[in-house]
Design a protein around this motif. Structure first.
Motif, mmCIF file in Angstrom:
data_model
loop_
_atom_site.group_PDB
_atom_site.id
_atom_site.type_symbol
_atom_site.label_atom_id
_atom_site.label_comp_id
_atom_site.label_asym_id
_atom_site.label_seq_id
_atom_site.Cartn_x
_atom_site.Cartn_y
_atom_site.Cartn_z
ATOM 1 N N LYS A 230 -11.908 143.285 20.064
ATOM 2 C CA LYS A 230 -12.216 144.694 20.277
ATOM 3 C C LYS A 230 -12.113 145.447 18.946
ATOM 4 O O LYS A 230 -11.027 145.581 18.388
ATOM 5 N N TRP A 231 -13.245 145.924 18.468
ATOM 6 C CA TRP A 231 -13.221 146.631 17.185
ATOM 7 C C TRP A 231 -14.080 147.893 17.174
ATOM 8 O O TRP A 231 -13.815 148.825 16.412
ATOM 9 N N GLU A 232 -15.094 147.949 18.014
ATOM 10 C CA GLU A 232 -16.001 149.096 17.983
ATOM 11 C C GLU A 232 -15.268 150.368 18.370
ATOM 12 O O GLU A 232 -14.494 150.395 19.316
ATOM 13 N N GLY A 233 -15.537 151.415 17.629
ATOM 14 C CA GLY A 233 -14.877 152.691 17.862
ATOM 15 C C GLY A 233 -13.653 152.899 17.000
ATOM 16 O O GLY A 233 -13.145 154.025 16.898
ATOM 17 N N ASN A 234 -13.157 151.827 16.366
ATOM 18 C CA ASN A 234 -12.020 151.963 15.465
ATOM 19 C C ASN A 234 -12.489 152.481 14.104
ATOM 20 O O ASN A 234 -13.678 152.467 13.791
ATOM 21 N N ARG A 235 -11.555 152.907 13.291
ATOM 22 C CA ARG A 235 -11.867 153.476 11.980
ATOM 23 C C ARG A 235 -12.570 152.475 11.074
ATOM 24 O O ARG A 235 -12.226 151.295 11.057
ATOM 25 N N VAL B 110 -12.760 145.898 10.086
ATOM 26 C CA VAL B 110 -11.686 144.936 9.834
ATOM 27 C C VAL B 110 -10.936 145.317 8.563
ATOM 28 O O VAL B 110 -9.699 145.281 8.517
ATOM 29 N N LEU B 111 -11.679 145.695 7.527
ATOM 30 C CA LEU B 111 -11.021 146.099 6.280
ATOM 31 C C LEU B 111 -10.120 147.303 6.521
ATOM 32 O O LEU B 111 -8.983 147.353 6.022
ATOM 33 N N ALA B 112 -10.616 148.285 7.276
ATOM 34 C CA ALA B 112 -9.811 149.465 7.589
ATOM 35 C C ALA B 112 -8.535 149.067 8.322
ATOM 36 O O ALA B 112 -7.454 149.626 8.074
ATOM 37 N N ASP B 113 -8.655 148.094 9.206
ATOM 38 C CA ASP B 113 -7.495 147.645 9.972
ATOM 39 C C ASP B 113 -6.458 147.002 9.062
ATOM 40 O O ASP B 113 -5.246 147.204 9.234
ATOM 41 N N THR B 114 -6.926 146.221 8.078
ATOM 42 C CA THR B 114 -5.980 145.629 7.116
ATOM 43 C C THR B 114 -5.337 146.724 6.276
ATOM 44 O O THR B 114 -4.149 146.639 5.939
ATOM 45 N N GLU B 115 -6.106 147.762 5.944
ATOM 46 C CA GLU B 115 -5.557 148.873 5.165
ATOM 47 C C GLU B 115 -4.426 149.556 5.921
ATOM 48 O O GLU B 115 -3.351 149.824 5.357
ATOM 49 N N ASP B 116 -4.664 149.827 7.191
ATOM 50 C CA ASP B 116 -3.654 150.509 8.010
ATOM 51 C C ASP B 116 -2.399 149.652 8.157
ATOM 52 O O ASP B 116 -1.269 150.145 8.063
ATOM 53 N N THR B 117 -2.625 148.367 8.403
ATOM 54 C CA THR B 117 -1.490 147.454 8.609
ATOM 55 C C THR B 117 -0.645 147.316 7.358
ATOM 56 O O THR B 117 0.582 147.488 7.388
ATOM 57 N N TRP B 118 -1.281 146.998 6.230
ATOM 58 C CA TRP B 118 -0.519 146.743 5.008
ATOM 59 C C TRP B 118 0.066 148.016 4.410
ATOM 60 O O TRP B 118 1.130 147.987 3.789
ATOM 61 N N SER B 119 -0.612 149.150 4.618
ATOM 62 C CA SER B 119 -0.038 150.421 4.158
ATOM 63 C C SER B 119 1.283 150.689 4.872
ATOM 64 O O SER B 119 2.274 151.124 4.260
ATOM 65 N N GLU B 120 1.304 150.422 6.174
ATOM 66 C CA GLU B 120 2.523 150.633 6.963
ATOM 67 C C GLU B 120 3.626 149.671 6.551
ATOM 68 O O GLU B 120 4.792 150.055 6.418
ATOM 69 N N PHE C 81 -1.057 140.259 14.061
ATOM 70 C CA PHE C 81 0.068 140.661 14.928
ATOM 71 C C PHE C 81 0.151 142.178 15.030
ATOM 72 O O PHE C 81 0.213 142.751 16.123
ATOM 73 N N HIS C 82 0.160 142.840 13.886
ATOM 74 C CA HIS C 82 0.348 144.295 13.878
ATOM 75 C C HIS C 82 -0.900 145.037 14.357
ATOM 76 O O HIS C 82 -0.784 146.059 15.050
ATOM 77 N N ALA C 83 -2.089 144.520 14.004
ATOM 78 C CA ALA C 83 -3.320 145.166 14.462
ATOM 79 C C ALA C 83 -3.424 145.107 15.980
ATOM 80 O O ALA C 83 -3.828 146.082 16.630
ATOM 81 N N ASN C 84 -3.030 143.988 16.555
ATOM 82 C CA ASN C 84 -3.104 143.854 18.010
ATOM 83 C C ASN C 84 -2.046 144.716 18.699
ATOM 84 O O ASN C 84 -2.311 145.336 19.725
ATOM 85 N N ARG C 85 -0.861 144.783 18.101
ATOM 86 C CA ARG C 85 0.200 145.600 18.698
ATOM 87 C C ARG C 85 -0.163 147.087 18.665
ATOM 88 O O ARG C 85 0.125 147.833 19.602
ATOM 89 N N SER C 86 -0.839 147.512 17.591
ATOM 90 C CA SER C 86 -1.173 148.931 17.438
ATOM 91 C C SER C 86 -2.476 149.317 18.120
ATOM 92 O O SER C 86 -2.607 150.416 18.659
ATOM 93 N N ARG C 87 -3.462 148.385 18.090
ATOM 94 C CA ARG C 87 -4.801 148.760 18.549
ATOM 95 C C ARG C 87 -5.391 147.805 19.588
ATOM 96 O O ARG C 87 -6.552 147.946 19.958
ATOM 97 N N SER C 88 -4.619 146.820 20.032
ATOM 98 C CA SER C 88 -5.048 145.886 21.095
ATOM 99 C C SER C 88 -6.421 145.297 20.798
ATOM 100 O O SER C 88 -7.347 145.381 21.612
ATOM 101 N N ILE C 89 -6.545 144.651 19.644
ATOM 102 C CA ILE C 89 -7.853 144.124 19.225
ATOM 103 C C ILE C 89 -8.160 142.753 19.809
ATOM 104 O O ILE C 89 -9.325 142.354 19.882
ATOM 105 N N LEU C 90 -7.141 142.018 20.242
ATOM 106 C CA LEU C 90 -7.354 140.634 20.660
ATOM 107 C C LEU C 90 -7.848 140.522 22.095
ATOM 108 O O LEU C 90 -7.378 141.216 22.993
#
Length: 294
Positions: free
Chosen positions: A2-7, A91-101, A220-229
């Motif tokens: 699940k990725w559509e609609g995310n940043r 996907v890149l945005a998701d890595t940005e959010d995860t690693w920034s945190e 792990f963190h992307a799925n916990r925050s945004r339920s991508i899996l």
């Protein structure tokens, strides 16, 4: 996945169309090179230490120059109608959010890398980047480079399908960026310069397995925050990790396995470290360099 609609990230640079070929293949030296040739070149260069372009020119019967895309003065964004470009931007945005945190939790600041889309070949701070080498990270300019046709190669050559498997590839390369920010890749580079090939290969394996683990941490963190899996996503990523293990690729390309020449790790090792990242979500658990048993 699940990725559509995310940043979507703003750090994507589109150099496609400035060089390379069409017609369903890659253009090198004025010729259209099919995906099968790219696969052979990728595997051959991986183990023989030969430039992929040398193998491509041999297989295509030519010796023409590789068209190289020059970096534009101002970075061009991919068109909004390009679904695959939107996917990698997300996907890149998701890595940005995860690693920034994660960096913020350590009182550090995450410097976001750029992702460059290209076809054929392009200039990088690490030299000329080529499609046949597969996706790669250049620490010199802190950019991830990818020809999106590599995803078709994954499906046709390695029988790996699914968007999450593609996301794993991007997250792995971003993992190398994280290593660069932490100074880990510089230490490995010092080992490589020592001249001992066996030690250099062993250090490279630990570097690559750590990037696999970092990719798992992101998931792990992307799925916990945004339920991508979604169902089957993790299995697809594990299939990808298995397909690109050194032992699997060597067995396919030359029929034998030479452990001392490994640079990325076995299929089982790549699966194990990705699993460790996605199960724990802790990048401290990804210390491959102090692990006796990989």
């Amino acid at each position: 996945m699940k990725w559509e609609g995310n940043r979507e990230s703003d750090n994507v640079e589109d150099r496609r169309g400035d060089g390379g070929g069409g017609g369903g293949g890659f253009g090198f030296g004025g010729r259209s090179i099919g995906i099968g040739t790219i696969a052979i070149a990728l595997v051959g260069s991986y183990f023989l230490g030969v430039s992929p372009m040398t193998i491509i020119n041999m297989l295509s019967g030519g010796g023409g120059a590789v068209p190289v895309q020059q970096e534009q003065g101002s970075a061009q964004r991919p068109p909004a109608s390009d679904t695959q470009a939107r996917f990698v931007s997300t996907v890149l945005a998701d890595t940005e959010d995860t690693w920034s945190e994660l960096f913020r939790a350590q009182n550090a600041q995450y410097v976001k890398p750029k992702l460059v889309l290209f076809t054929g070949a392009t200039q990088t701070a690490c030299g000329t980047g080529q499609s046949a080498s597969g996706p790669f990270y250049c620490p010199g300019d802190q950019k991830v480079y990818i020809d999106l046709a590599f995803f078709r190669l994954m499906e046709e050559r390695f029988k790996v399908t699914g968007e999450f498997a593609q996301a794993y590839v991007i997250a792995h390369e971003v993992g190398h960026h994280v290593q660069h920010l932490l100074g880990i890749d510089q230490k490995v580079a010092a080992v490589r310069q020592s001249g001992n090939e066996r030690q250099a290969n062993a250090a490279s394996v630990r570097l690559e397995l750590q990037a696999d683990c970092f990719a798992g941490v992101w998931a792990f963190h992307a799925n916990r925050s945004r339920s991508i899996l979604e169902k089957g996503d993790v299995e697809a990523a594990l299939t990808a990790a298995t397909a690109i293990g050194d032992d699997t690729l060597q067995r396919q390309s030359q029929g034998t396995v030479v452990p001392d020449s490994f640079t990325h790790g076995t299929s089982a090792q790549r699966v194990r470290w990705f699993n460790k990242g996605i199960e724990t979500g802790q990048f401290e658990q990804c210390d491959t360099f102090n692990e006796r048993q990989l």
